[in-house]
Design an enzyme around this catalytic site. Structure first.
Site, PDB file in Angstrom:
ATOM      1  N   GLU A 231       0.953  -1.336   0.071  1.00 30.92           N
ATOM      2  CA  GLU A 231      -0.210   0.085   0.313  1.00 30.92           C
ATOM      3  C   GLU A 231       0.759   2.035   0.681  1.00 30.92           C
ATOM      4  OE1 GLU A 231      -1.830  -0.893   3.521  1.00 30.92           O
ATOM      5  OE2 GLU A 231      -4.119  -0.903   2.444  1.00 30.92           O
TER       6      GLU A 231
ATOM      7  N   THR B 249      -6.852   0.000 -20.371  1.00 27.52           N
ATOM      8  CA  THR B 249      -7.010  -0.680 -19.966  1.00 27.52           C
ATOM      9  C   THR B 249      -5.499  -1.587 -20.662  1.00 27.52           C
ATOM     10  OG1 THR B 249      -8.176  -2.656 -21.058  1.00 27.52           O
ATOM     11  CG2 THR B 249      -8.959  -1.313 -19.358  1.00 27.52           C
TER      12      THR B 249
ATOM     13  N   ARG C 254      -4.054  -8.083 -17.349  1.00 39.02           N
ATOM     14  CA  ARG C 254      -5.970  -7.977 -17.176  1.00 39.02           C
ATOM     15  C   ARG C 254      -6.057  -6.654 -15.539  1.00 39.02           C
ATOM     16  NH1 ARG C 254     -10.451  -8.681 -18.217  1.00 39.02           N
ATOM     17  NH2 ARG C 254      -9.333 -10.316 -19.597  1.00 39.02           N
TER      18      ARG C 254
END
Ligand SMILES: *Cc1c(COP(=O)(O)O)cnc(C)c1O
Length: 417
Positions: free
Chosen positions: A55, A225, A234
């Protein structure tokens, strides 16, 4: 503690993975938003990076042990900035939809007015569909294609902008076959004091390969994307001007997401490098050349191309002139039986529902990765027409499926396992 030995009883999942490999490599993959990513990308996505929490951003992580991850993410960021000529990049969005929601959160307040292309005219769910969070959080006003030529109507975009005074204008599409000139959107956004976001989800690979206009010099924010024409893993990505860098990063983490998928980010770094190669430029040009060839061949078989053709990797095909009874839903089902995978798609102002439709969408990114060229596009159009014409005759559909398998065997996506 050793790993349990019975994680996959009777190799249930292993067998299904093999089945899916067979499905992907023995049939024609014509879904415009799909591609075959490289073995190098798949190696990264299946790596130990999936074990790591990171994070935060490179040099600013909440947990320890992120030295290696920092290097990987920094490389991904540098590569994608250089690929598109962007000031700032955030490579953490888990998907294209997330990238869009993060960009909205960075620049908008709940209830703000936004212009976006109508879903049934080629826009995306995240461009304000009432069933999507974008349509619930923001006041989206749809613009449409012109009835006559089925192209985005910039006069209408400007009229709506002057009338509604949006805080943002969204360009970019999911099933629009024509070239979008990125500059006029900037002029309209400037005229009404709106932000300009360009969703390049479908187009990123063509843009990277120089086969489609690059919106980065014009837009405040460009989302995309990494798994469609760009041919990576992906995932999603956001590019922006320096002005919006801090707001974008805050919106992605801690705004929308928790820990980033660093195994996917490593795959993105590899894909960005691959997309910067001369081979990828040739690939992007061939994707577009193949789409034109396929569109022409379908027209010769009696289909109507929405807008009359294509300038990119995809086409929307109106089935009604070929067969007034044939719906997109039935075409998709029959072609599936013939080993040809594509999706039903509404045509502009479709008289049928979005679950039935009068059209299909077809794209050439996957077959071009396999090395197919214009002659194979003629063959594919003939196979589609035959399967649809003979759809009530199981033997004839099976014969098409055998020819599809033979064609795919001649153009393997991956070396035999
Ligand atoms: C595919 C697509 C998205 C969403 O991408 P996901 O990774 O499926 O969430 C967003 N916008 C457009 C225009 C798309 O085509």
């Amino acid at each position: 503690m050793p790993f349990p030995s019975d994680t996959d009883p009777d190799l249930e999942i292993e067998r299904l993975l093999a089945d899916e490999f067979t499905r992907q490599t023995t049939g024609l993959q014509l879904i415009a938003s799909e591609n075959f990513t490289s073995p190098a990308v798949m190696h990264a996505v299946g790596s130990v990076l999936t074990n790591k929490y990171s994070e935060g951003y490179p040099g600013k992580r909440y947990y320890g042990g992120n030295q290696v991850v920092d290097s990987i993410e920094a490389i991904a960021i540098e590569r994608v900035k250089s690929l598109f000529g962007a000031d700032h990049a955030n490579v953490q969005p888990h998907s294209g939809a997330n990238a869009n929601m993060c960009a909205y959160q960075a620049l908008l307040n709940a209830g703000d007015t936004v212009l976006g292309l109508s879903l049934d005219h080629g826009g995306h769910l995240t461009h304000g569909s009432p069933v999507n969070a974008s349509g619930k959080l923001y006041n989206f006003i749809p613009y449409k294609v012109t009835p006559g030529d089925e192209r985005i109507d910039m006069d209408q975009v400007r009229d709506l902008a002057l009338k509604h005074r949006p805080r943002m204008i969204v360009a970019g599409t999911t099933s629009y076959p024509r070239r979008i000139d990125p500059a006029p959107f900037r002029a309209i956004a400037d005229e009404v004091g709106a932000y300009y976001m360009y969703d390049a989800a479908h187009l990123a690979g063509l843009i990277a390969g120089g086969a489609y206009p690059n919106p980065v010099p014009h837009a405040d924010v460009v989302t995309f994307t990494t798994h469609k024409t760009l041919r990576g893993p992906r995932g999603g990505c956001i590019l922006s001007t320096s002005e919006h860098a801090a707001a974008i990063d805050k919106a992605v983490f801690p705004g929308w997401q928790g820990g980033p998928l660093e195994h996917v980010i490593a795959g993105k770094a590899i894909a960005f490098r691959e997309a910067a190669s001369d081979a990828f430029k040739a690939y992007a040009q061939q994707v577009v050349a193949n789409a034109s060839a396929l569109a022409n061949a379908l027209a010769r078989n009696g289909f109507r191309l929405v807008s009359g053709g294509t300038d990119c990797h995809l086409m929307v095909v109106d089935l009604r002139p070929f067969d007034a009874e044939l719906t997109g839903k039935e075409a998709q089902a029959v072609l599936d039986l013939a080993g040809i995978t594509l999706n039903k798609n509404t045509i502009p102002d479709d008289p049928r529902s979005p679950f039935v439709t009068s059209g299909v969408r077809i794209g050439t990114p996957s077959v071009t990765t396999q090395g197919m060229k214009e002659p194979q596009m003629d063959t594919i159009a003939d196979l589609i027409a035959r399967a649809l014409r003979d759809r009530t005759d199981d033997a004839k559909v099976a014969a098409v499926k055998a020819e599809v398998a033979a064609l795919c065997a001649a153009f393997p996506a991956y070396p035999a396992a």
